[in-house]
Motif scaffolding. Structure first.
Motif, mmCIF file in Angstrom:
data_model
loop_
_atom_site.group_PDB
_atom_site.id
_atom_site.type_symbol
_atom_site.label_atom_id
_atom_site.label_comp_id
_atom_site.label_asym_id
_atom_site.label_seq_id
_atom_site.Cartn_x
_atom_site.Cartn_y
_atom_site.Cartn_z
ATOM 1 N N ASP A 101 18.196 92.484 61.250
ATOM 2 C CA ASP A 101 18.656 91.343 60.444
ATOM 3 C C ASP A 101 19.982 90.812 60.987
ATOM 4 O O ASP A 101 21.028 90.930 60.347
ATOM 5 C CB ASP A 101 18.806 91.800 58.989
ATOM 6 N N PRO A 102 19.949 90.191 62.169
ATOM 7 C CA PRO A 102 21.211 89.796 62.816
ATOM 8 C C PRO A 102 21.927 88.629 62.137
ATOM 9 O O PRO A 102 23.103 88.382 62.433
ATOM 10 C CB PRO A 102 20.770 89.415 64.227
ATOM 11 N N PHE A 103 21.274 87.908 61.237
ATOM 12 C CA PHE A 103 21.889 86.714 60.657
ATOM 13 C C PHE A 103 22.117 86.820 59.141
ATOM 14 O O PHE A 103 22.385 85.820 58.480
ATOM 15 C CB PHE A 103 21.032 85.489 60.983
ATOM 16 N N GLY A 104 22.020 88.029 58.614
ATOM 17 C CA GLY A 104 22.351 88.247 57.207
ATOM 18 C C GLY A 104 21.325 87.732 56.225
ATOM 19 O O GLY A 104 21.665 87.373 55.095
ATOM 20 N N GLY A 105 20.073 87.727 56.625
ATOM 21 C CA GLY A 105 19.032 87.221 55.742
ATOM 22 C C GLY A 105 18.867 88.052 54.486
ATOM 23 O O GLY A 105 18.648 87.504 53.397
ATOM 24 N N ALA A 106 18.958 89.370 54.604
ATOM 25 C CA ALA A 106 18.795 90.227 53.429
ATOM 26 C C ALA A 106 19.908 89.966 52.413
ATOM 27 O O ALA A 106 19.659 89.942 51.198
ATOM 28 C CB ALA A 106 18.789 91.699 53.856
ATOM 29 N N ALA A 107 21.127 89.737 52.898
ATOM 30 C CA ALA A 107 22.232 89.424 51.989
ATOM 31 C C ALA A 107 22.003 88.079 51.305
ATOM 32 O O ALA A 107 22.301 87.913 50.115
ATOM 33 C CB ALA A 107 23.553 89.412 52.761
ATOM 34 N N ASP A 108 21.463 87.109 52.046
ATOM 35 C CA ASP A 108 21.176 85.805 51.440
ATOM 36 C C ASP A 108 20.052 85.898 50.417
ATOM 37 O O ASP A 108 20.033 85.142 49.435
ATOM 38 C CB ASP A 108 20.846 84.777 52.526
ATOM 39 N N ILE A 109 19.110 86.810 50.640
ATOM 40 C CA ILE A 109 18.079 87.048 49.629
ATOM 41 C C ILE A 109 18.714 87.590 48.361
ATOM 42 O O ILE A 109 18.390 87.172 47.245
ATOM 43 C CB ILE A 109 16.992 87.992 50.170
ATOM 44 N N GLU A 110 19.650 88.513 48.507
ATOM 45 C CA GLU A 110 20.352 89.056 47.344
ATOM 46 C C GLU A 110 21.138 87.971 46.618
ATOM 47 O O GLU A 110 21.177 87.920 45.391
ATOM 48 C CB GLU A 110 21.299 90.185 47.787
ATOM 49 N N LYS A 111 21.758 87.075 47.397
ATOM 50 C CA LYS A 111 22.576 86.002 46.807
ATOM 51 C C LYS A 111 21.742 84.802 46.398
ATOM 52 O O LYS A 111 22.271 83.854 45.812
ATOM 53 C CB LYS A 111 23.663 85.574 47.815
ATOM 54 N N ARG A 112 20.444 84.824 46.747
ATOM 55 C CA ARG A 112 19.529 83.718 46.432
ATOM 56 C C ARG A 112 20.005 82.407 47.060
ATOM 57 O O ARG A 112 20.135 81.383 46.397
ATOM 58 C CB ARG A 112 19.364 83.550 44.915
ATOM 59 N N VAL A 113 20.273 82.463 48.359
ATOM 60 C CA VAL A 113 20.765 81.297 49.095
ATOM 61 C C VAL A 113 19.815 80.985 50.243
ATOM 62 O O VAL A 113 19.424 81.882 51.012
ATOM 63 C CB VAL A 113 22.184 81.540 49.657
ATOM 64 N N LEU A 114 19.442 79.714 50.367
ATOM 65 C CA LEU A 114 18.667 79.233 51.516
ATOM 66 C C LEU A 114 19.667 78.672 52.515
ATOM 67 O O LEU A 114 20.310 77.651 52.263
ATOM 68 C CB LEU A 114 17.686 78.150 51.070
ATOM 69 N N ARG A 115 19.815 79.355 53.665
ATOM 70 C CA ARG A 115 20.836 79.018 54.637
ATOM 71 C C ARG A 115 20.228 78.923 56.037
ATOM 72 O O ARG A 115 19.361 79.728 56.397
ATOM 73 C CB ARG A 115 21.937 80.091 54.632
ATOM 74 N N HIS A 116 20.662 77.959 56.823
ATOM 75 C CA HIS A 116 20.150 77.809 58.184
ATOM 76 C C HIS A 116 20.675 78.935 59.081
ATOM 77 O O HIS A 116 21.726 79.520 58.812
ATOM 78 C CB HIS A 116 20.541 76.452 58.758
ATOM 79 N N VAL A 117 19.918 79.220 60.132
ATOM 80 C CA VAL A 117 20.277 80.297 61.044
ATOM 81 C C VAL A 117 21.364 79.864 62.018
ATOM 82 O O VAL A 117 22.348 80.571 62.238
ATOM 83 C CB VAL A 117 19.033 80.795 61.815
ATOM 84 N N SER A 118 21.203 78.672 62.606
ATOM 85 C CA SER A 118 22.133 78.241 63.639
ATOM 86 C C SER A 118 22.259 76.724 63.627
ATOM 87 O O SER A 118 21.462 76.031 62.983
ATOM 88 C CB SER A 118 21.639 78.706 65.019
ATOM 89 N N PRO A 119 23.236 76.167 64.351
ATOM 90 C CA PRO A 119 23.371 74.707 64.422
ATOM 91 C C PRO A 119 22.139 74.015 64.993
ATOM 92 O O PRO A 119 21.959 72.813 64.792
ATOM 93 C CB PRO A 119 24.597 74.508 65.329
ATOM 94 N N ALA A 120 21.272 74.775 65.692
ATOM 95 C CA ALA A 120 20.048 74.188 66.235
ATOM 96 C C ALA A 120 19.095 73.737 65.133
ATOM 97 O O ALA A 120 18.095 73.070 65.417
ATOM 98 C CB ALA A 120 19.350 75.198 67.150
ATOM 99 N N PHE A 121 19.404 74.061 63.901
ATOM 100 C CA PHE A 121 18.621 73.614 62.749
ATOM 101 C C PHE A 121 18.395 72.108 62.790
ATOM 102 O O PHE A 121 17.317 71.616 62.441
ATOM 103 C CB PHE A 121 19.359 74.007 61.466
ATOM 104 N N VAL A 122 19.392 71.356 63.213
ATOM 105 C CA VAL A 122 19.300 69.884 63.179
ATOM 106 C C VAL A 122 18.319 69.345 64.207
ATOM 107 O O VAL A 122 17.977 68.161 64.170
ATOM 108 C CB VAL A 122 20.681 69.232 63.396
ATOM 109 N N GLU A 123 17.869 70.169 65.127
ATOM 110 C CA GLU A 123 16.989 69.697 66.186
ATOM 111 C C GLU A 123 15.557 69.473 65.714
ATOM 112 O O GLU A 123 14.776 68.805 66.387
ATOM 113 C CB GLU A 123 16.999 70.682 67.361
ATOM 114 N N ASP A 124 15.203 70.032 64.565
ATOM 115 C CA ASP A 124 13.819 69.949 64.082
ATOM 116 C C ASP A 124 13.788 69.257 62.716
ATOM 117 O O ASP A 124 14.129 69.867 61.696
ATOM 118 C CB ASP A 124 13.212 71.347 63.976
#
Length: 411
Positions: free
Chosen positions: A108-131
Motif C-alpha cells: 500500500d505505497p500510497f496510503g489507500g488503507a488509511a484513506d479507507i479508514e478516513k472514508r476519503v476518495l483521493r487521487h494517487v498522483s498528479p497524472a490523475f488529470v491525464e485521464d
C-alpha cells in the motif's frame, strides 16, 4: 513470477463489503511466459490473460504515458522490469491502489488503507488529470460509497475541476459515459454522482439536460425542496431504494422532468406541459449517449405520462385505457410495473414525502392486469370487420378496467 490481488477486490474486503470479481496483477513475466503457462490472452489495449482454471483476469504489471487527448490517449509499457509499485502508481484512487500478496500482506505505497479508514476518495498522483474518464469514475464511486461516509478530497476535486475546464470531457466516447452512468444508477445513491459532477463543474458537459434543472423553482406546496435539481436528486435516490440495481428504472427516474428546464421564466414556478416538453431533450440525451432501446422506451413513457399516473384516480375509465394503450402496455406488459415504480419515486422524491403512500402504483398494475385479461378471441365478433373488432376489444377492456378500479382514496 509474482501474483497479487489488486484493485476493487482488496478495497471491498477492507471495507467489509461482499466480494466481487478478483483481479490480479503479475510482476516479472512476459506475454509469452503467460501463454506458456496456459493463460489465454484477451487484452486488446494491454496484456490481460485469463487463468486456465479460474478464468479470472491476470494483467501484466504496466505503466502508462499520456500520448494524445482523451482517455484512450495512452502508451502502455509492460515488461518484466515494471514493478508492482509502478503499476499501482498508474491507478486512479488510493483506495484502488492496494495490492495483496499470497501471504495476505498488503502492499500500500500510497496510503489507500488509511484513506479507507478516513472514508476519503483521493487521487494517487498528479497524472490523475491525464485521464478525463476519472472524473466520471470519481462520481460513480461516490454514488456507491457516499452512504458509507466517503467524501472527495479537496485536492482531488480541484484536479477534477481542472479536467472539466480543459474540455477533455468532450473526448469521452458515448459508450464509456453511458457505462459509468449506468453503474451510478445501479448504486445506492445516484444523487452523489450528480452532486459530485456538479461540484466538479462537469455535469454540464456530461449531462447538460440534467444540469439545466438546477435553479429551476417549483411550487413549494407540491415540492418543499423547490429546486428542480434537488428534486431530481431525491427522485433518483428513491428509485434506487425502490428498485436496487435497476438502471432501466433509474434512467427513467433521472429523465422524467427534463421539460421543466424549458419552462419560460415568466411561467415559474408552474410547469404546465413539461411532460411533453421533456421528450425533446430526452431524445437528444439518448442519441448523444446511444442509450439502449430498453432504457429509452421506459424513459419516454415516464416522461410523458407521469402526471397522468399521479392523477389516475381522477381519470375516466376510457382515459385510463388510452393511457395504457399509449404505453403500448398490451403488447409490452412488462413496462407497467417499472412505470408505476418511477412514478412512485417521483411522488416520494420530495422533502417530507419520503414515506408517503402511493396507491396509484398498485392501482395502475391492477387495472392493467384486468384489461390484459380481456382477449379478442373471447369476444363474439361474428360478422365484424377488423376495425369493429378493435372497437369491441377496446370497449371490453374499458369495462374490465371499470370493474377493477378502487374507490378514490381520501386525502
Amino acid at each position: 513470477m509474482e501474483t497479487y490481488l489488486v484493485g476493487g477486490a482488496v478495497r471491498d474486503r477492507l471495507l467489509g463489503l461482499p466480494p466481487g470479481d478478483n483481479d490480479w496483477v503479475v510482476v516479472g513475466q512476459t506475454p509469452e511466459g503467460m501463454e506458456a503457462a496456459g493463460f489465454r490472452p484477451v487484452g486488446r489495449d494491454f496484456p490481460v490473460f485469463l487463468h486456465p482454471d479460474t478464468g479470472e483476469e491476470h494483467a501484466l504489471a504496466r505503466t502508462e504515458r499520456k500520448s494524445a487527448p482523451g482517455y484512450r490517449g495512452f502508451t502502455v509499457h509492460a515488461d518484466p522490469s515494471v514493478t508492482l509499485e509502478q503499476d499501482l502508481e498508474r491507478r486512479d484512487f488510493t483506495i484502488n491502489a492496494i495490492a495483496q500478496g499470497a501471504d495476505g500482506r498488503l502492499v500500500d505505497p500510497f496510503g489507500g488503507a488509511a484513506d479507507i479508514e478516513k472514508r476519503v476518495l483521493r487521487h494517487v498522483s498528479p497524472a490523475f488529470v491525464e485521464d478525463p474518464l476519472r472524473v466520471l469514475r470519481a462520481a460513480r464511486f461516490m454514488a456507491r460509497f457516499a452512504p458509507l461516509g466517503f467524501t472527495v478530497a479537496p485536492e482531488t476535486m480541484q484536479l477534477m475541476r481542472e479536467i472539466a475546464a480543459s474540455g477533455e470531457l468532450d473526448a469521452l466516447v458515448p459508450e464509456r459515459t453511458w457505462q459509468e452512468l449506468c453503474k451510478a444508477l445501479r448504486a445506492a445513491r445516484p444523487s452523489a454522482f450528480l452532486r459530485t459532477l456538479r461540484d466538479a463543474q462537469a455535469l454540464k458537459a456530461v449531462l447538460p439536460e440534467v444540469d439545466a434543472l438546477y435553479g429551476i423553482p417549483q411550487r413549494p406546496e407540491y415540492h418543499p425542496e423547490v429546486d428542480t435539481g434537488i428534486h431530481q436528486e431525491l427522485v433518483s435516490d428513491m428509485a434506487a431504494t425502490l428498485a436496487p440495481g435497476d438502471d432501466v428504472a433509474g434512467f427513467a427516474a433521472l429523465t422524467h422532468d427534463l421539460g421543466k428546464a424549458l419552462t419560460p421564466r415568466s411561467k415559474w414556478p408552474r410547469h404546465i406541459g413539461h411532460e411533453q416538453a421533456g421528450l425533446k431533450p430526452l431524445e437528444a440525451l439518448c442519441e448523444r449517449l446511444r442509450v439502449p432501446n430498453s432504457h429509452r422506451g421506459l424513459a419516454r413513457i415516464a416522461c410523458r405520462e407521469h402526471l397522468n399516473v399521479h392523477r389516475l384516480f381522477e381519470l375516466r375509465d376510457a382515459t385510463v385505457h388510452d393511457l395504457l394503450e399509449r404505453c403500448d402496455a398490451f403488447r409490452r406488459p412488462e413496462r407497467i410495473a417499472p412505470l408505476a415504480l418511477v412514478c412512485e419515486a417521483d411522488r416520494r422524491g420530495r422533502l417530507g414525502f419520503e414515506d408517503a403512500d402511493y396507491p396509484q402504483g398498485p392501482e395502475l398494475r391492477r387495472v392493467h392486469a384486468a384489461a390484459m385479461a380481456v382477449n379478442a378471441r373471447d369476444l363474439v365478433t361474428d360478422g365484424m370487420s377488423g376495425p369493429q373488432v378493435g372497437r369491441a376489444l377496446r370497449q371490453a377492456r374499458i369495462e374490465a378496467i371499470a370493474r377493477a378500479r378502487s374507490p378514490r382514496p381520501s386525502q
